[in-house]
Design a protein around this motif. Structure first.
Motif, PDB file in Angstrom:
ATOM      1  N   LEU A 194      26.374  17.267 -51.539  1.00  8.07           N
ATOM      2  CA  LEU A 194      27.118  16.242 -52.261  1.00  8.07           C
ATOM      3  C   LEU A 194      26.225  15.414 -53.175  1.00  8.07           C
ATOM      4  N   SER A 195      24.972  15.859 -53.351  1.00  4.90           N
ATOM      5  CA  SER A 195      23.998  15.203 -54.231  1.00  4.90           C
ATOM      6  C   SER A 195      23.698  13.777 -53.790  1.00  4.90           C
ATOM      7  N   LEU A 196      23.683  13.539 -52.482  1.00  5.41           N
ATOM      8  CA  LEU A 196      23.274  12.249 -51.944  1.00  5.41           C
ATOM      9  C   LEU A 196      21.766  12.246 -51.740  1.00  5.41           C
ATOM     10  N   GLU A 197      21.217  11.059 -51.459  1.00  4.81           N
ATOM     11  CA  GLU A 197      19.762  10.943 -51.362  1.00  4.81           C
ATOM     12  C   GLU A 197      19.220  11.551 -50.074  1.00  4.81           C
ATOM     13  N   GLY A 198      19.985  11.477 -48.988  1.00  2.04           N
ATOM     14  CA  GLY A 198      19.518  11.990 -47.706  1.00  2.04           C
ATOM     15  C   GLY A 198      20.224  11.275 -46.574  1.00  2.04           C
ATOM     16  N   ILE A 199      19.606  11.283 -45.382  1.00  8.18           N
ATOM     17  CA  ILE A 199      20.202  10.630 -44.226  1.00  8.18           C
ATOM     18  C   ILE A 199      19.148   9.799 -43.496  1.00  8.18           C
ATOM     19  N   VAL A 200      19.636   8.857 -42.685  1.00  6.82           N
ATOM     20  CA  VAL A 200      18.782   8.081 -41.789  1.00  6.82           C
ATOM     21  C   VAL A 200      19.257   8.341 -40.368  1.00  6.82           C
ATOM     22  N   SER A 201      18.353   8.775 -39.510  1.00  4.81           N
ATOM     23  CA  SER A 201      18.665   9.065 -38.113  1.00  4.81           C
ATOM     24  C   SER A 201      18.132   7.931 -37.245  1.00  4.81           C
ATOM     25  N   LYS A 202      18.961   7.458 -36.310  1.00  2.00           N
ATOM     26  CA  LYS A 202      18.599   6.300 -35.502  1.00  2.00           C
ATOM     27  C   LYS A 202      18.798   6.598 -34.017  1.00  2.00           C
ATOM     28  N   ALA A 203      17.853   6.137 -33.195  1.00  5.40           N
ATOM     29  CA  ALA A 203      17.943   6.311 -31.748  1.00  5.40           C
ATOM     30  C   ALA A 203      18.948   5.306 -31.187  1.00  5.40           C
ATOM     31  N   ILE A 204      20.013   5.797 -30.558  1.00  5.28           N
ATOM     32  CA  ILE A 204      21.117   4.928 -30.156  1.00  5.28           C
ATOM     33  C   ILE A 204      20.779   4.031 -28.980  1.00  5.28           C
ATOM     34  N   ASP A 205      19.750   4.371 -28.226  1.00  3.47           N
ATOM     35  CA  ASP A 205      19.437   3.620 -27.005  1.00  3.47           C
ATOM     36  C   ASP A 205      18.343   2.582 -27.221  1.00  3.47           C
ATOM     37  N   GLU A 206      17.922   2.381 -28.452  1.00  3.15           N
ATOM     38  CA  GLU A 206      16.799   1.491 -28.733  1.00  3.15           C
ATOM     39  C   GLU A 206      17.263   0.127 -29.243  1.00  3.15           C
ATOM     40  N   PRO A 207      16.449  -0.923 -29.024  1.00  7.36           N
ATOM     41  CA  PRO A 207      16.733  -2.232 -29.621  1.00  7.36           C
ATOM     42  C   PRO A 207      16.405  -2.220 -31.105  1.00  7.36           C
ATOM     43  N   TYR A 208      16.686  -3.321 -31.768  1.00  2.00           N
ATOM     44  CA  TYR A 208      16.326  -3.468 -33.180  1.00  2.00           C
ATOM     45  C   TYR A 208      14.872  -3.910 -33.245  1.00  2.00           C
ATOM     46  N   ARG A 209      14.047  -3.129 -33.912  1.00  2.00           N
ATOM     47  CA  ARG A 209      12.630  -3.449 -34.014  1.00  2.00           C
ATOM     48  C   ARG A 209      12.228  -3.530 -35.480  1.00  2.00           C
ATOM     49  N   SER A 210      11.692  -4.652 -35.882  1.00  2.00           N
ATOM     50  CA  SER A 210      11.244  -4.826 -37.254  1.00  2.00           C
ATOM     51  C   SER A 210      10.079  -3.892 -37.555  1.00  2.00           C
ATOM     52  N   GLY A 211       9.979  -3.478 -38.798  1.00  2.00           N
ATOM     53  CA  GLY A 211       8.874  -2.623 -39.210  1.00  2.00           C
ATOM     54  C   GLY A 211       9.199  -1.149 -39.035  1.00  2.00           C
ATOM     55  N   ARG A 212       8.165  -0.333 -39.216  1.00  2.00           N
ATOM     56  CA  ARG A 212       8.307   1.125 -39.167  1.00  2.00           C
ATOM     57  C   ARG A 212       7.715   1.615 -37.850  1.00  2.00           C
ATOM     58  N   VAL A 213       8.576   1.779 -36.834  1.00  2.00           N
ATOM     59  CA  VAL A 213       8.090   2.068 -35.484  1.00  2.00           C
ATOM     60  C   VAL A 213       8.574   3.399 -34.937  1.00  2.00           C
ATOM     61  N   GLY A 214       9.250   4.213 -35.745  1.00  2.00           N
ATOM     62  CA  GLY A 214       9.590   5.566 -35.332  1.00  2.00           C
ATOM     63  C   GLY A 214      10.921   5.745 -34.628  1.00  2.00           C
ATOM     64  N   ILE A 215      11.744   4.702 -34.561  1.00  2.00           N
ATOM     65  CA  ILE A 215      13.064   4.876 -33.951  1.00  2.00           C
ATOM     66  C   ILE A 215      14.159   4.985 -35.015  1.00  2.00           C
ATOM     67  N   TRP A 216      13.808   4.769 -36.275  1.00  2.00           N
ATOM     68  CA  TRP A 216      14.646   5.099 -37.418  1.00  2.00           C
ATOM     69  C   TRP A 216      13.858   6.108 -38.249  1.00  2.00           C
ATOM     70  N   LEU A 217      14.481   7.243 -38.575  1.00  2.00           N
ATOM     71  CA  LEU A 217      13.813   8.312 -39.305  1.00  2.00           C
ATOM     72  C   LEU A 217      14.661   8.703 -40.507  1.00  2.00           C
ATOM     73  N   LYS A 218      14.017   8.943 -41.648  1.00  2.00           N
ATOM     74  CA  LYS A 218      14.763   9.331 -42.849  1.00  2.00           C
ATOM     75  C   LYS A 218      14.370  10.735 -43.296  1.00  2.00           C
ATOM     76  N   SER A 219      15.380  11.504 -43.666  1.00  2.00           N
ATOM     77  CA  SER A 219      15.199  12.854 -44.198  1.00  2.00           C
ATOM     78  C   SER A 219      15.822  12.870 -45.584  1.00  2.00           C
ATOM     79  N   LYS A 220      15.098  13.358 -46.572  1.00  2.00           N
ATOM     80  CA  LYS A 220      15.551  13.270 -47.956  1.00  2.00           C
ATOM     81  C   LYS A 220      15.919  14.637 -48.518  1.00  2.00           C
ATOM     82  N   CYS A 221      16.884  14.594 -49.461  1.00  2.00           N
ATOM     83  CA  CYS A 221      17.262  15.803 -50.174  1.00  2.00           C
ATOM     84  C   CYS A 221      16.287  16.107 -51.303  1.00  2.00           C
TER      85      CYS A 221
END
Length: 359
Positions: A194-221
């Motif tokens: 669909l010519s979108l930029e990509g997706i963001v994958s998030k761990a559902i069992d984790e708290p909200y953590r500021s910064g780049r700590v590996g529980i939110w991951l992005k995959s790009k087209c």
């Protein structure tokens, strides 16, 4: 709820049911209304993670915003904490006020969509420059604070369920960002088709953590990267326009040269960039290492203050951009924080039950 972005047809992607928490559920710890919350950031990976603890959302092409509601007053802060409330007109703020809460802090992204429903950064910049708030949409994907309670320690699944219920049937420019529990590879494939930029994958069992700590991951087209504008080469067709930008990024605290980009500009943008960069001219190269004669040829150097978003196909062996195209300036990014994002291997499967979390 407003129209979700076209991540995948309904027959191939199952949207999440708001059944994890009820509207009467009380989550989070009692807390005073906090100041600016540093955003959670996604780590670039070469492929989406696998396993039941990951949910996947569309990666938007816009400005990250923190929407804050307190006693009827609404404010919108950028990822670096700048207050941009006045830039967005009344409709967006009025929509946040419709939320049935006295106090709330939400994490989301401001976009403008094209006729196919895809977020487009160029359209967003054009709307903001024209002062046209009509097409602005704020997709929210996390709830950090609600009516005296800090929700950041709660798992993502509970925060998102409460957010979805909070928005309810509100119509208008503030919308819930849908998540998908299909395998990430499938969601990414549909996003790319669909010519979108990509997706963001998030761990559902984790708290909200500021910064780049590996529980939110992005995959790009496609490959995109924010880079620091360190200079320009004048246009050969106009004395008041740029021909290309000289770009860099920080590595171990030092500004390194990563090449030039000479496509993606309209005549108007080339003139506007010339004016902005001429006002920042300096006599010496801002790079930590001396450029060779080819890299320095015809370059006019500037204070490394502006950040540009660049789309490209890859990197050369000597660390320079290949087949790069200019996408726009990123006013929400701080130049000193720009580093090269290199894809990591995807996270291994790890069921939530093994981590003590809930799905």
């Amino acid at each position: 709820m407003g129209k979700p972005p076209p991540a995948a047809p309904k027959r191939t992607a199952r949207r999440l049911a708001p059944s994890v928490a009820s509207a009467s559920s009380v989550i989070g710890a009692p807390s005073r209304y906090p100041g600016f919350i540093e955003p959670a950031l996604a780590t670039l990976v070469s492929a989406p993670p696998v396993g039941p603890r990951w949910r996947h959302e569309i990666k938007f092409d816009g400005y990250r915003l923190q929407a804050r509601l307190r006693s009827g007053k609404v404010s919108f802060l950028t990822r670096s904490g700048l207050d941009w409330t006045a830039r967005f007109g009344r409709a967006l703020a009025d929509a946040v006020r419709e939320i049935p809460a006295a106090e709330a802090i939400m994490d989301g992204e401001l976009v403008v969509e094209d006729l196919a429903g895809r977020s487009d950064f160029g359209l967003l910049q054009g709307a903001l420059k024209a002062g046209d708030s009509g097409p602005l949409r704020l997709y929210v994907f996390d709830l950090l604070y609600l009516d005296g309670r800090d929700l950041r320690a709660a798992p993502l699944s509970a925060r998102q369920a409460r957010l979805q219920e909070l928005l309810g049937q509100i119509r208008g420019p503030v919308r819930f960002s849908e998540a998908f529990d299909d395998p990430g590879e499938i969601v990414l494939r549909h996003a790319c088709r669909l010519s979108l930029e990509g997706i963001v994958s998030k761990a559902i069992d984790e708290p909200y953590r500021s910064g780049r700590v590996g529980i939110w991951l992005k995959s790009k087209c496609s490959s995109r990267q924010e880079l620091v504008v360190c200079g320009y080469v004048p246009s050969t067709a106009s004395s008041t326009a740029i021909g290309s930008l000289v770009l860099g990024a920080y590595e171990n605290g030092e500004l390194q040269h990563v090449g030039r980009v000479g496509t993606g500009y309209t005549a108007r943008i080339a003139r506007e960039l010339y004016q902005a960069l001429e006002a920042r001219r300096i006599d010496r190269s801002p790079f930590a290492k001396k450029l060779d004669s080819a890299a320095a040829k015809d370059a006019r150097f500037v204070r490394p203050e502006l950040v540009a978003e660049i789309e490209f196909r890859g990197w050369s062996r000597d660390g320079l951009l290949r087949h790069a195209s200019y996408r726009g300036l990123r006013e929400d990014k701080v130049a000193a924080e720009v580093v090269i994002e290199r894809p990591q291997m995807p996270a291994a499967t790890e069921p939530a039950a093994q981590r003590g979390g809930s799905r």
